[in-house]
Enzyme design. Structure first.
Site, short mmCIF file in Angstrom:
data_model
loop_
_atom_site.label_atom_id
_atom_site.label_comp_id
_atom_site.label_asym_id
_atom_site.label_seq_id
_atom_site.Cartn_x
_atom_site.Cartn_y
_atom_site.Cartn_z
N CYS A 69 0.86 -1.18 0.02
CA CYS A 69 0.09 -0.14 -0.19
C CYS A 69 0.85 1.30 0.22
CB CYS A 69 -1.10 -0.05 1.13
SG CYS A 69 -0.19 0.06 2.97
N HIS B 54 -1.92 1.15 7.01
CA HIS B 54 -2.19 1.28 5.68
C HIS B 54 -2.42 2.72 5.08
CE1 HIS B 54 -4.01 -0.10 2.08
NE2 HIS B 54 -5.24 0.57 2.24
N ASP C 239 -8.02 4.10 -3.51
CA ASP C 239 -6.99 2.81 -2.58
C ASP C 239 -6.72 2.13 -3.67
OD1 ASP C 239 -5.62 1.22 -1.30
OD2 ASP C 239 -7.16 1.05 0.33
#
Length: 290
Positions: free
Chosen positions: A68, A107, A122
């Protein structure tokens, strides 16, 4: 760093002069279908850096993937370069085996404001909880996508992302070792606030996740890529192909266990990844990724 080289990397040939939701979605979908979510560096003797240029070199020039903090950091640069209003956010991922969210932010995700609406972008969660479209930040509204129905819930300034899952059809049930998902209709994914973050705030966690003996990313080698109709994932030696909504509102799950000598070819042919160093697969954690 050149935006045109990035577009070549994700095979994007559309226009990008309009700052609209359609363009944002198109670029985003090209990214998640070209750039794997992967932690292979940890398992071939490399460190994962957060410097933007290092991430660009890894993903764009070396045609690798990332997790991420790499995927969304690069995506933030892309969108800012094009003129989008982007803010970094931090979230805590839900761990179903512990029925709890992470203690600390682990994250990175993006907030994009467009036409007076706020969206969450995302491109770095991977696996079956990867969104396929930017999600409008509204509480309590189902937002159906190909992977399933996603929604946000807001409570006292804290936002929760959850996904309503389909049942799974697994023809080769004998080698499926994931826990029973039949009873799990709705799955929590992560929580976050709208507090703006800087990439520097993720450095300590970036180090921890690739070095702590009990880290999921240390105990599992992971490489997943979104496809036109589902996902493909290599976790340890297990190669999983999922086709979403294959029939009767069920996802088709096909599983194959690979031999060591198949790894290099599989990474190249299924994920377009060629590693510089020897890869040592691992899967000693019982935590479920699906």
């Amino acid at each position: 760093m050149d935006i045109k080289d990035y577009f070549a990397r994700i095979s994007y040939q559309g226009s990008y002069d309009k700052l609209d939701l359609a363009t944002l979605t198109d670029i985003f979908q090209h990214h998640i279908r070209a750039v794997p979510f992967e932690n292979l560096s940890i398992h071939c003797g490399e460190s994962i850096e957060l410097d933007l240029e290092a991430t660009y070199n890894k993903i764009v020039r070396k045609k690798r993937g990332g997790w991420c903090m790499e995927n969304n950091h690069l995506l933030s640069w892309v969108l800012k370069t094009l003129g989008y209003h982007v803010t970094l956010l931090g979230s805590k991922v839900y761990v179903p085996e512990y029925n709890a969210y992470a203690d600390e932010i682990d994250h990175l995700l993006l907030k994009v404001v467009l036409d007076n609406k706020t969206y969450i972008v995302d491109g770095g969660f991977g696996m079956t909880y990867q969104i396929w479209q930017p999600m409008e930040l509204v509480s309590g509204r189902d937002q159906p996508q190909t992977p399933g129905v996603f929604r946000f819930l807001e409570e006292s300034g804290v936002w929760y992302l959850e996904k309503v899952k389909r049942k799974q059809w697994v023809p080769n049930q004998s080698i499926s070792t994931s826990r029973n998902t039949e009873k799990e209709v709705c799955r929590r994914v992560y929580l976050f606030t709208l507090q703006p973050r800087d990439i520097e705030e993720f450095r300590a966690r970036n180090t921890h996740l690739q070095t702590a003996p009990d880290s999921l990313f240390v105990t599992k080698s992971i490489c997943s890529l979104q496809t036109a109709d589902g996902i493909r994932a290599l976790v340890g030696w297990k190669l999983t192909e999922i086709k979403y909504n294959y029939k009767d509102n069920m996802d088709l799950v096909e599983i194959r266990i690979l031999a060591d000598e198949e790894m290099e070819k599989t990474l190249k042919e299924q994920f377009n990844i060629t590693l510089d160093k020897k890869f040592v697969p691992i899967n000693t954690s019982r935590l479920s990724l699906f």
